[in-house]
Write a protein that holds these residues in place. Structure first.
Motif, PDB file in Angstrom:
ATOM      1  N   ARG A   1       0.788  -1.092   0.004  1.00  6.32           N
ATOM      2  CA  ARG A   1      -0.105   0.180  -0.190  1.00  6.32           C
ATOM      3  C   ARG A   1       0.588   1.411  -0.527  1.00  6.32           C
ATOM      4  O   ARG A   1       1.885   1.110   1.063  1.00  6.32           O
ATOM      5  CB  ARG A   1      -1.083  -0.004   1.225  1.00  6.32           C
ATOM      6  CG  ARG A   1      -1.793   1.374   1.345  1.00  6.32           C
ATOM      7  CD  ARG A   1      -3.282   1.271   0.283  1.00  6.32           C
ATOM      8  NE  ARG A   1      -3.569   0.745   0.504  1.00  6.32           N
ATOM      9  CZ  ARG A   1      -4.834   0.524   1.225  1.00  6.32           C
ATOM     10  NH1 ARG A   1      -5.661   1.297   1.872  1.00  6.32           N
ATOM     11  NH2 ARG A   1      -5.676  -0.531   1.160  1.00  6.32           N
ATOM     12  N   LEU A   2       0.684   2.342  -0.726  1.00  4.24           N
ATOM     13  CA  LEU A   2       1.638   3.395  -0.701  1.00  4.24           C
ATOM     14  C   LEU A   2       0.849   4.250  -0.540  1.00  4.24           C
ATOM     15  O   LEU A   2       1.675   5.259   0.421  1.00  4.24           O
ATOM     16  CB  LEU A   2       1.843   3.688  -2.675  1.00  4.24           C
ATOM     17  CG  LEU A   2       2.334   2.094  -3.670  1.00  4.24           C
ATOM     18  CD1 LEU A   2       2.229   3.180  -4.783  1.00  4.24           C
ATOM     19  CD2 LEU A   2       3.368   2.317  -2.990  1.00  4.24           C
ATOM     20  N   ASN A   3      -0.412   4.448   0.114  1.00  3.93           N
ATOM     21  CA  ASN A   3      -1.036   5.487   0.087  1.00  3.93           C
ATOM     22  C   ASN A   3      -2.791   5.333  -0.133  1.00  3.93           C
ATOM     23  O   ASN A   3      -2.671   3.946   0.209  1.00  3.93           O
ATOM     24  CB  ASN A   3      -1.264   7.208  -0.438  1.00  3.93           C
ATOM     25  CG  ASN A   3      -1.027   7.064  -1.938  1.00  3.93           C
ATOM     26  OD1 ASN A   3      -2.420   6.137  -1.806  1.00  3.93           O
ATOM     27  ND2 ASN A   3      -0.616   7.468  -2.490  1.00  3.93           N
ATOM     28  N   ARG A   4      -3.729   5.828   0.672  1.00  2.15           N
ATOM     29  CA  ARG A   4      -4.793   5.653   0.608  1.00  2.15           C
ATOM     30  C   ARG A   4      -5.830   5.127  -0.246  1.00  2.15           C
ATOM     31  O   ARG A   4      -6.277   4.130  -0.115  1.00  2.15           O
ATOM     32  CB  ARG A   4      -5.860   7.108   1.604  1.00  2.15           C
ATOM     33  CG  ARG A   4      -5.729   6.980   2.753  1.00  2.15           C
ATOM     34  CD  ARG A   4      -6.306   8.400   3.341  1.00  2.15           C
ATOM     35  NE  ARG A   4      -7.465   7.741   3.232  1.00  2.15           N
ATOM     36  CZ  ARG A   4      -8.157   7.084   4.463  1.00  2.15           C
ATOM     37  NH1 ARG A   4      -7.931   6.795   5.336  1.00  2.15           N
ATOM     38  NH2 ARG A   4      -9.408   6.790   3.848  1.00  2.15           N
ATOM     39  N   SER A   5      -5.021   5.794  -1.990  1.00  2.00           N
ATOM     40  CA  SER A   5      -5.391   4.966  -3.368  1.00  2.00           C
ATOM     41  C   SER A   5      -5.162   4.581  -3.829  1.00  2.00           C
ATOM     42  O   SER A   5      -5.371   3.823  -4.868  1.00  2.00           O
ATOM     43  CB  SER A   5      -6.056   6.517  -3.619  1.00  2.00           C
ATOM     44  OG  SER A   5      -6.809   7.255  -2.723  1.00  2.00           O
ATOM     45  N   TRP A   6      -3.901   3.814  -3.769  1.00  4.07           N
ATOM     46  CA  TRP A   6      -2.955   3.242  -4.976  1.00  4.07           C
ATOM     47  C   TRP A   6      -2.129   1.627  -3.867  1.00  4.07           C
ATOM     48  O   TRP A   6      -1.617   2.143  -2.967  1.00  4.07           O
ATOM     49  CB  TRP A   6      -2.555   4.546  -5.298  1.00  4.07           C
ATOM     50  CG  TRP A   6      -1.979   5.317  -6.489  1.00  4.07           C
ATOM     51  CD1 TRP A   6      -2.850   6.467  -5.537  1.00  4.07           C
ATOM     52  CD2 TRP A   6      -2.644   5.048  -7.419  1.00  4.07           C
ATOM     53  NE1 TRP A   6      -2.828   6.885  -6.770  1.00  4.07           N
ATOM     54  CE2 TRP A   6      -2.905   6.237  -7.656  1.00  4.07           C
ATOM     55  CE3 TRP A   6      -2.403   3.936  -8.020  1.00  4.07           C
ATOM     56  CZ2 TRP A   6      -3.888   6.744  -9.053  1.00  4.07           C
ATOM     57  CZ3 TRP A   6      -2.950   4.361  -9.847  1.00  4.07           C
ATOM     58  CH2 TRP A   6      -3.408   5.556  -9.973  1.00  4.07           C
ATOM     59  N   ASP A   7      -1.966   0.706  -4.741  1.00 11.86           N
ATOM     60  CA  ASP A   7      -1.146  -0.416  -4.152  1.00 11.86           C
ATOM     61  C   ASP A   7      -0.252  -0.476  -5.041  1.00 11.86           C
ATOM     62  O   ASP A   7      -0.639  -0.289  -6.381  1.00 11.86           O
ATOM     63  CB  ASP A   7      -1.756  -1.398  -4.021  1.00 11.86           C
ATOM     64  CG  ASP A   7      -3.129  -1.416  -2.849  1.00 11.86           C
ATOM     65  OD1 ASP A   7      -2.212  -0.782  -1.876  1.00 11.86           O
ATOM     66  OD2 ASP A   7      -3.666  -2.313  -3.018  1.00 11.86           O
ATOM     67  N   PHE A   8       1.116  -0.989  -4.753  1.00 11.74           N
ATOM     68  CA  PHE A   8       2.224  -1.466  -6.065  1.00 11.74           C
ATOM     69  C   PHE A   8       2.391  -2.468  -5.982  1.00 11.74           C
ATOM     70  O   PHE A   8       1.808  -3.820  -4.952  1.00 11.74           O
ATOM     71  CB  PHE A   8       3.404  -0.977  -5.555  1.00 11.74           C
ATOM     72  CG  PHE A   8       4.564  -1.575  -5.858  1.00 11.74           C
ATOM     73  CD1 PHE A   8       4.899  -1.480  -7.357  1.00 11.74           C
ATOM     74  CD2 PHE A   8       5.036  -2.525  -5.541  1.00 11.74           C
ATOM     75  CE1 PHE A   8       6.221  -2.476  -8.340  1.00 11.74           C
ATOM     76  CE2 PHE A   8       5.854  -3.462  -5.518  1.00 11.74           C
ATOM     77  CZ  PHE A   8       6.490  -3.002  -7.320  1.00 11.74           C
ATOM     78  N   THR A   9       2.029  -3.222  -7.148  1.00 13.33           N
ATOM     79  CA  THR A   9       1.755  -4.855  -6.543  1.00 13.33           C
ATOM     80  C   THR A   9       2.949  -5.799  -8.096  1.00 13.33           C
ATOM     81  O   THR A   9       3.343  -4.822  -9.009  1.00 13.33           O
ATOM     82  CB  THR A   9       0.624  -5.360  -7.504  1.00 13.33           C
ATOM     83  OG1 THR A   9       0.465  -7.241  -7.844  1.00 13.33           O
ATOM     84  CG2 THR A   9       0.134  -4.949  -9.062  1.00 13.33           C
TER      85      THR A   9
END
Length: 202
Positions: free
Chosen positions: A172-180
């Motif tokens: 989880r990068l922040n409330r809106s974005w994930d790195f996968t």
């Protein structure tokens, strides 16, 4: 004559020691954040190797094809405390490039376009508030058409579902974005299946 009773020695009174106040820890207990099921949409770069067979009459030559491309994926994740599960579906397009061959085929085409439907299911462990680590079972329903030179050549595989197995990491990068990111293998592939991308959570 008066008799005096003997005095009885009084034992000394023990001095009361002050009682130390109970020590209570003010440090908050660490708890895993409870998450609701979430939808996300993401873009991926995807890459894998596959075997390529070219037949010209009675002559059969074998080699490799490197598949690269982009995919648009929709994911749904469910959380159960320290673990969870999810599924995803999407569509990808890209280019397959011919690699080295065992023989000296006269087939001169070096690349072809591919498209694929992508489905997967996964289970994961919630390692920390931001990190998920799991196992994913992807299936690639690939379609590709290598030019046949007016039916002079037979090129395979053209299209087939390919199941696989990958190790999956999501941060989880922040409330809106994930790195996968994921790496593994697919059935019939001759090299690793690798994908990397980001998800927008909504």
């Amino acid at each position: 004559r008066k008799t005096t009773a003997p005095k009885v020695a009084t034992p000394p009174v023990a001095e009361e020691l002050p009682v130390a106040p109970a020590v209570t820890s003010s440090a908050p207990r660490t708890r895993m954040m409870v998450r609701k099921p979430q939808w996300s949409i993401g873009i991926r770069y995807i890459s894998w190797q596959d075997e390529l067979k070219i037949r010209e009459g009675d002559f059969l030559d074998k080699g490799l094809a490197q598949y690269t491309g982009q995919a648009l994926v929709v994911e749904r994740d469910f959380f159960r405390g320290t673990w969870g599960f999810g599924y995803s579906g999407g569509f990808g397009v890209g280019t397959a490039r011919r690699g080295d061959f065992e023989g000296s085929t006269s087939y001169a085409i070096n690349k072809a376009d591919w498209s694929a439907a992508l489905l997967s299911g996964k289970i994961f462990r919630v390692v920390s508030q931001r990190t998920l680590l799991g196992i994913e079972l992807p299936v690639i329903f690939r379609g590709i058409e290598w030019p046949t030179g007016g039916n002079r050549f037979t090129v395979s595989p053209v299209g087939q579902p390919q199941p696989g197995l990958t190790a999956d990491l999501k941060v989880r990068l922040n409330r809106s974005w994930d790195f996968t990111q994921a790496i593994g293998a697919i059935q019939g592939g001759t090299g690793p299946l690798w994908r990397i991308g980001v998800n927008y959570i909504f």
